[in-house]
Design a protein around this motif. Structure first.
Motif, mmCIF file in Angstrom:
data_model
loop_
_atom_site.group_PDB
_atom_site.id
_atom_site.type_symbol
_atom_site.label_atom_id
_atom_site.label_comp_id
_atom_site.label_asym_id
_atom_site.label_seq_id
_atom_site.Cartn_x
_atom_site.Cartn_y
_atom_site.Cartn_z
ATOM 1 N N ASP A 146 -22.346 12.162 -11.729
ATOM 2 C CA ASP A 146 -21.769 12.957 -12.812
ATOM 3 C C ASP A 146 -22.498 12.777 -14.139
ATOM 4 O O ASP A 146 -22.082 13.342 -15.152
ATOM 5 N N GLN B 49 -28.516 21.428 -9.460
ATOM 6 C CA GLN B 49 -28.825 20.904 -10.789
ATOM 7 C C GLN B 49 -30.325 20.870 -11.067
ATOM 8 O O GLN B 49 -30.744 20.511 -12.167
ATOM 9 N N HIS C 137 -23.234 22.117 -14.469
ATOM 10 C CA HIS C 137 -22.816 20.752 -14.151
ATOM 11 C C HIS C 137 -22.313 20.038 -15.404
ATOM 12 O O HIS C 137 -21.233 19.413 -15.394
#
Length: 318
Positions: free
Chosen positions: A284, A298, A307
């Protein structure tokens, strides 16, 4: 920041390239009609690939999760620059090493500065104005792509540069640009909608370094502070600044500290522990200076920005 070691590294790399050329390089590319383009950062390279499509061959200098602030070009980089017809850079001093690389390579093509036309932020978000950026342009924030409206300006300039270098494919570049601009508009609208669901009192951001100024401004977040109090990742947080950041996190009710994919998380984790808040990292971690691995969602600008928004909203709204 002392640039002398970097200059020596570029000079050494240039010498290696010249030596390889003198020994006779067997790796010359042959036969392709595509436009040879060198792009500096992952974001700029993604823009060039998207607008250029099959009509460009892109050499990306800075790989994913490599810090652009401290990057040093390799002999292969210098060789690629020398063979290119177009070099595309982010600009605003982010690539402080590029001018010497171009000079060393013997490049004779055109340099496209993707920042041209973007309204620049003043450098640094920390209170007190003590942070130094370490960039060639120390007065302005180079992380311009974090506002999708700036990304539209960047890809428009890139499209013009590609068309000028390869007029035969100008119509294709223009069509690709139109399609991508619509996706950037959607990204911007989706980001706005996501933050509209988050109460204003919870929109408080603490990151590894000052990479998200344009993002903060665009989506009306409150920047509380950063682990590295600078636009440049080489700066260090003093003991006084660390204590002040912990106090500010507590006083503002900030809910999380966000690490970044291209920076080590240890200091952020220590500050989060002292402040009693969660640290957001691992898968994350935000994409501040880089994109994700090639082939992942990503790994593109759109995917990385989606994201970032998803992670920030989830952490601050949780």
């Amino acid at each position: 920041m002392n640039r002398t070691p970097r200059k020596l590294a570029v000079a050494a790399a240039a010498a290696a390239v010249l030596l390889a050329a003198g020994c006779g390089s067997a790796g010359a590319s042959g036969g392709t009609a595509s436009l040879a383009v060198v792009a500096t950062t992952p974001e700029v390279a993604d823009f060039v690939r998207t607008i250029g499509g099959a009509d460009v061959t892109v050499t990306q200098l800075i790989k994913p999760n490599v810090d652009p602030h401290e990057y040093e070009p390799t002999p292969a980089d210098i060789q690629a620059v020398g063979a290119a017809k177009l070099v595309v850079k982010n600009g605003v001093g982010l690539e402080a090493w590029l001018d010497q690389t171009i000079e060393s390579s013997g490049f004779r093509g055109t340099v496209v500065d993707a920042s041209q036309g973007v309204t620049l932020r003043e450098g640094g978000q920390e209170e007190g104005g003590e942070a130094e950026t370490g960039h060639a342009d120390e007065e302005h924030d180079p992380h311009i792509w974090h506002d999708p409206r700036n990304a539209k300006i960047m890809v428009t300039g890139i499209g013009k540069g590609l068309a000028a270098a390869d007029p035969a494919h100008a119509a294709t570049f223009a069509a690709n640009l139109t399609a991508y601009a619509a996706k950037l508009d959607k990204l911007d609208a989706d980001n706005e909608a996501a933050f509209a669901e988050l109460p204003a009192a919870q929109r408080k951001l603490v990151t590894n370094h000052d990479a998200f100024g344009y993002y903060v401004d665009r989506y009306q977040l409150e920047f509380v502070g950063s682990v590295i109090p600078s636009l440049d990742t080489s700066a260090e947080l003093s003991a006084q600044q660390l204590t002040g950041l912990v106090a500010k996190i507590r006083a503002t009710g900030t809910r999380a500290i966000f690490t970044e994919s291209s920076l080590p998380p240890k200091t952020a984790e220590a500050i989060a522990k002292q402040a009693g808040v969660k640290v957001v990292g691992g898968e994350d971690a935000l994409y501040g200076d880089s994109l994700g691995a090639p082939g992942t969602p990503q790994g593109t600008y759109l995917g990385a920005e989606e994201h970032n928004t998803r992670v920030i909203v989830a952490a601050l709204g949780g």
